[in-house]
Design an enzyme around this catalytic site. Structure first.
Site, PDB file in Angstrom:
ATOM      1  N   GLY A  70       0.817  -1.221   0.000  1.00 30.06           N
ATOM      2  CA  GLY A  70       0.000   0.000   0.000  1.00 30.06           C
ATOM      3  C   GLY A  70       0.842   1.258   0.000  1.00 30.06           C
ATOM      4  O   GLY A  70       1.958   1.288   0.510  1.00 30.06           O
ATOM      5  N   ASN A 110      13.083   0.460  -7.049  1.00 28.76           N
ATOM      6  CA  ASN A 110      14.326   0.851  -7.740  1.00 28.76           C
ATOM      7  C   ASN A 110      14.524   2.362  -7.714  1.00 28.76           C
ATOM      8  O   ASN A 110      15.637   2.834  -7.986  1.00 28.76           O
ATOM      9  CB  ASN A 110      14.301   0.328  -9.187  1.00 28.76           C
ATOM     10  CG  ASN A 110      13.306   1.077 -10.063  1.00 28.76           C
ATOM     11  OD1 ASN A 110      13.638   2.099 -10.652  1.00 28.76           O
ATOM     12  ND2 ASN A 110      12.083   0.586 -10.146  1.00 28.76           N
ATOM     13  N   TYR A 134       9.017  10.286  -4.157  1.00 24.92           N
ATOM     14  CA  TYR A 134       8.586   8.888  -4.003  1.00 24.92           C
ATOM     15  C   TYR A 134       9.780   7.996  -3.635  1.00 24.92           C
ATOM     16  O   TYR A 134       9.710   7.205  -2.684  1.00 24.92           O
ATOM     17  CB  TYR A 134       7.934   8.432  -5.312  1.00 24.92           C
ATOM     18  CG  TYR A 134       7.747   6.950  -5.456  1.00 24.92           C
ATOM     19  CD1 TYR A 134       6.841   6.262  -4.665  1.00 24.92           C
ATOM     20  CD2 TYR A 134       8.494   6.229  -6.396  1.00 24.92           C
ATOM     21  CE1 TYR A 134       6.679   4.888  -4.815  1.00 24.92           C
ATOM     22  CE2 TYR A 134       8.329   4.865  -6.549  1.00 24.92           C
ATOM     23  CZ  TYR A 134       7.422   4.195  -5.748  1.00 24.92           C
ATOM     24  OH  TYR A 134       7.262   2.833  -5.883  1.00 24.92           O
TER      25      TYR A 134
HETATM   26  P1  NAI Z   1      -0.737   0.613  -7.176  1.00 24.12           P
HETATM   27  O1  NAI Z   1      -0.710   2.101  -7.161  1.00 24.12           O
HETATM   28  O2  NAI Z   1      -1.433  -0.069  -8.277  1.00 24.12           O
HETATM   29  O3  NAI Z   1      -1.338   0.088  -5.785  1.00 24.12           O
HETATM   30  C1  NAI Z   1      -1.099   0.742  -4.575  1.00 24.12           C
HETATM   31  C2  NAI Z   1      -2.365   0.640  -3.726  1.00 24.12           C
HETATM   32  O4  NAI Z   1      -2.114   1.345  -2.514  1.00 24.12           O
HETATM   33  C3  NAI Z   1      -3.589   1.272  -4.394  1.00 24.12           C
HETATM   34  O5  NAI Z   1      -4.645   0.337  -4.479  1.00 24.12           O
HETATM   35  C4  NAI Z   1      -3.938   2.452  -3.494  1.00 24.12           C
HETATM   36  O6  NAI Z   1      -5.329   2.656  -3.354  1.00 24.12           O
HETATM   37  C5  NAI Z   1      -3.308   2.031  -2.182  1.00 24.12           C
HETATM   38  N1  NAI Z   1      -2.980   3.210  -1.361  1.00 24.12           N
HETATM   39  C6  NAI Z   1      -2.358   4.339  -1.752  1.00 24.12           C
HETATM   40  N2  NAI Z   1      -2.288   5.212  -0.723  1.00 24.12           N
HETATM   41  C7  NAI Z   1      -2.882   4.598   0.329  1.00 24.12           C
HETATM   42  C8  NAI Z   1      -3.152   4.998   1.663  1.00 24.12           C
HETATM   43  N3  NAI Z   1      -2.789   6.213   2.122  1.00 24.12           N
HETATM   44  N4  NAI Z   1      -3.799   4.137   2.463  1.00 24.12           N
HETATM   45  C9  NAI Z   1      -4.191   2.916   2.004  1.00 24.12           C
HETATM   46  N5  NAI Z   1      -3.979   2.479   0.755  1.00 24.12           N
HETATM   47  C10 NAI Z   1      -3.336   3.328  -0.077  1.00 24.12           C
HETATM   48  O7  NAI Z   1       0.788   0.135  -7.088  1.00 24.12           O
HETATM   49  P2  NAI Z   1       1.394  -1.276  -7.482  1.00 24.12           P
HETATM   50  O8  NAI Z   1       1.995  -1.158  -8.823  1.00 24.12           O
HETATM   51  O9  NAI Z   1       0.432  -2.346  -7.206  1.00 24.12           O
HETATM   52  O10 NAI Z   1       2.615  -1.372  -6.452  1.00 24.12           O
HETATM   53  C11 NAI Z   1       2.470  -1.967  -5.190  1.00 24.12           C
HETATM   54  C12 NAI Z   1       3.635  -1.523  -4.291  1.00 24.12           C
HETATM   55  O11 NAI Z   1       4.861  -1.890  -4.885  1.00 24.12           O
HETATM   56  C13 NAI Z   1       3.696  -0.006  -4.077  1.00 24.12           C
HETATM   57  O12 NAI Z   1       4.105   0.239  -2.744  1.00 24.12           O
HETATM   58  C14 NAI Z   1       4.779   0.449  -5.032  1.00 24.12           C
HETATM   59  O13 NAI Z   1       5.442   1.612  -4.556  1.00 24.12           O
HETATM   60  C15 NAI Z   1       5.700  -0.763  -5.024  1.00 24.12           C
HETATM   61  N6  NAI Z   1       6.427  -0.891  -6.268  1.00 24.12           N
HETATM   62  C16 NAI Z   1       5.761  -1.263  -7.413  1.00 24.12           C
HETATM   63  C17 NAI Z   1       6.444  -1.400  -8.597  1.00 24.12           C
HETATM   64  C18 NAI Z   1       5.776  -1.870  -9.831  1.00 24.12           C
HETATM   65  O14 NAI Z   1       6.453  -1.967 -10.853  1.00 24.12           O
HETATM   66  N7  NAI Z   1       4.471  -2.201  -9.829  1.00 24.12           N
HETATM   67  C19 NAI Z   1       7.879  -1.083  -8.675  1.00 24.12           C
HETATM   68  C20 NAI Z   1       8.476  -0.702  -7.418  1.00 24.12           C
HETATM   69  C21 NAI Z   1       7.763  -0.617  -6.267  1.00 24.12           C
HETATM   70  C1  15L Z   2       7.887   1.962  -9.303  1.00 24.40           C
HETATM   71  O1  15L Z   2       8.373   2.110  -8.184  1.00 24.40           O
HETATM   72  C2  15L Z   2       6.442   2.214  -9.558  1.00 24.40           C
HETATM   73  O2  15L Z   2       5.650   1.844  -8.464  1.00 24.40           O
HETATM   74  C3  15L Z   2       5.926   1.547 -10.814  1.00 24.40           C
HETATM   75  O3  15L Z   2       4.681   2.129 -11.157  1.00 24.40           O
HETATM   76  C4  15L Z   2       6.921   1.697 -11.954  1.00 24.40           C
HETATM   77  O4  15L Z   2       7.059   3.040 -12.296  1.00 24.40           O
HETATM   78  C5  15L Z   2       8.258   1.112 -11.534  1.00 24.40           C
HETATM   79  O5  15L Z   2       8.718   1.700 -10.330  1.00 24.40           O
HETATM   80  C6  15L Z   2       9.343   1.295 -12.587  1.00 24.40           C
HETATM   81  O6  15L Z   2      10.375   1.894 -12.276  1.00 24.40           O
HETATM   82  O7  15L Z   2       9.153   0.808 -13.707  1.00 24.40           O
END
Ligand code: NAI
Ligand code: 15L
Length: 268
Positions: A70, A110, A134
């Site tokens: 989250g 990353n 971020y």
């Molecule tokens: P996403 O943005 O799709 O999901 C994040 C979820 O967190 C959303 O459903 C949102 O409603 C919830 N959220 C945001 N603020 C909140 C709050 N204050 N309280 C409760 N819930 C809250 O992101 P995704 O892609 O699923 O990523 C998941 C995690 O992995 C994140 O922490 C992201 O930073 C990290 N991450 C993701 C990457 C990727 O490539 N998908 C790369 C690096 C890190």
């Molecule tokens: C992240 O940390 C983000 O959550 C994701 O949305 C992408 O931007 C990813 O890094 C990335 O670097 O591709």
């Protein structure tokens, strides 16, 4: 495990993990600030803003482990990042400490090291070089996890995820891609390991074009299996790699390095 909490369960990675982690616990507790309306019989839902300490305490109560996805997942204004990623993470660890939860997987990024150039090969011990507010919030998260481990014995896998999507979307992601299956395997290794500690782990698949030394997860038996190479032809067909001075070709963090400092619209 009886109950595994998944925060950010309404997001992209959370949705992809739910079916893959079906057998990790008797119950998956799915939490998000957005409603989740499609819970299966082995799932339960909690609506919770990470910025609300009391709600976070209730969210973690009764869980045996936390997959923490989250928070704000891209660059944003400082207040949003403060609420979700800084105060939100502090609330999560304080709740874990109070409720006796001793194992967490923290989805770092990353973007903690995004200002390194793409011709550099990194170890997890290299100094951080965040590329955005971020990224800075994820550096804070890594430091917080380390402190809760040293002071209170809460074990955290700090996973610096590259790009965790169904498929890589551009040339840069041929280096950073983490498949959903590899991430789900990592989650299983983290919560099944007899001893975890507080390792920093590169969250990337076995991409030949990768930049990061694969350290930190061998001890818990994680060996990523997928490779972005099977998508190379598809990516190349979309267009040529951007020129060397384009941020998406120069920096590991890509376009996050050129994000401005955003202001919250409409006041706080
Ligand atoms: P996403 O943005 O799709 O999901 C994040 C979820 O967190 C959303 O459903 C949102 O409603 C919830 N959220 C945001 N603020 C909140 C709050 N204050 N309280 C409760 N819930 C809250 O992101 P995704 O892609 O699923 O990523 C998941 C995690 O992995 C994140 O922490 C992201 O930073 C990290 N991450 C993701 C990457 C990727 O490539 N998908 C790369 C690096 C890190
Ligand atoms: C992240 O940390 C983000 O959550 C994701 O949305 C992408 O931007 C990813 O890094 C990335 O670097 O591709």
């Amino acid at each position: 495990m009886k109950r595994l909490l998944i925060t950010g369960a309404a997001g992209g990675v959370g949705r992809a993990m739910r079916p893959r982690l079906r057998d990790m616990a008797q119950t998956l507790r799915l939490a998000d600030m957005l409603p989740i309306t499609d819970a299966d019989t082995h799932e339960e839902t909690v609506l919770c803003d990470l910025n609300d300490a009391q709600a976070v305490r209730e969210m973690v109560r009764g869980c045996d482990g936390i997959l923490h996805l989250g928070g704000k997942s891209t660059e944003g204004d400082f207040e949003t990042i403060l609420e979700g990623n800084i105060r939100g993470l502090y609330n999560l660890y304080e709740a874990a400490r109070a409720e006796g939860i001793t194992r967490v997987l923290f989805a770092s990024s990353n973007h903690t090291i995004g200002f390194y150039e793409q011709d550099q090969r990194l170890k997890t011990t290299d100094p951080m070089r965040p590329d955005s507010l971020y990224g800075v919030s994820k550096c804070f998260g890594e430091a917080l996890a380390s402190m809760y481990h040293d002071k209170f014995g809460i074990e955290t896998a700090i996973v610096r995820i590259g790009s965790c999507f169904e498929t890589p979307a551009n040339h840069r992601m041929l280096s950073t891609w983490l498949s959903y299956d590899d991430f789900a395997d990592l989650v299983a290794c983290v919560f099944r390991a007899p001893k975890l500690g507080c390792p920093v782990i590169w969250g990337a698949s076995a991409n030949p074009a990768g930049w990061w030394e694969s350290v930190g997860a061998e001890a818990i038996g994680w060996h990523p299996k997928d490779s972005s190479e099977i998508f190379r032809a598809q990516i190349e067909a979309m267009g040529p790699k951007p020129p060397a001075d384009d941020p998406n070709s120069r920096y590991q963090g890509g376009l996050f390095t050129v994000e401005p400092i955003h202001q919250r619209q409409g006041g706080t």
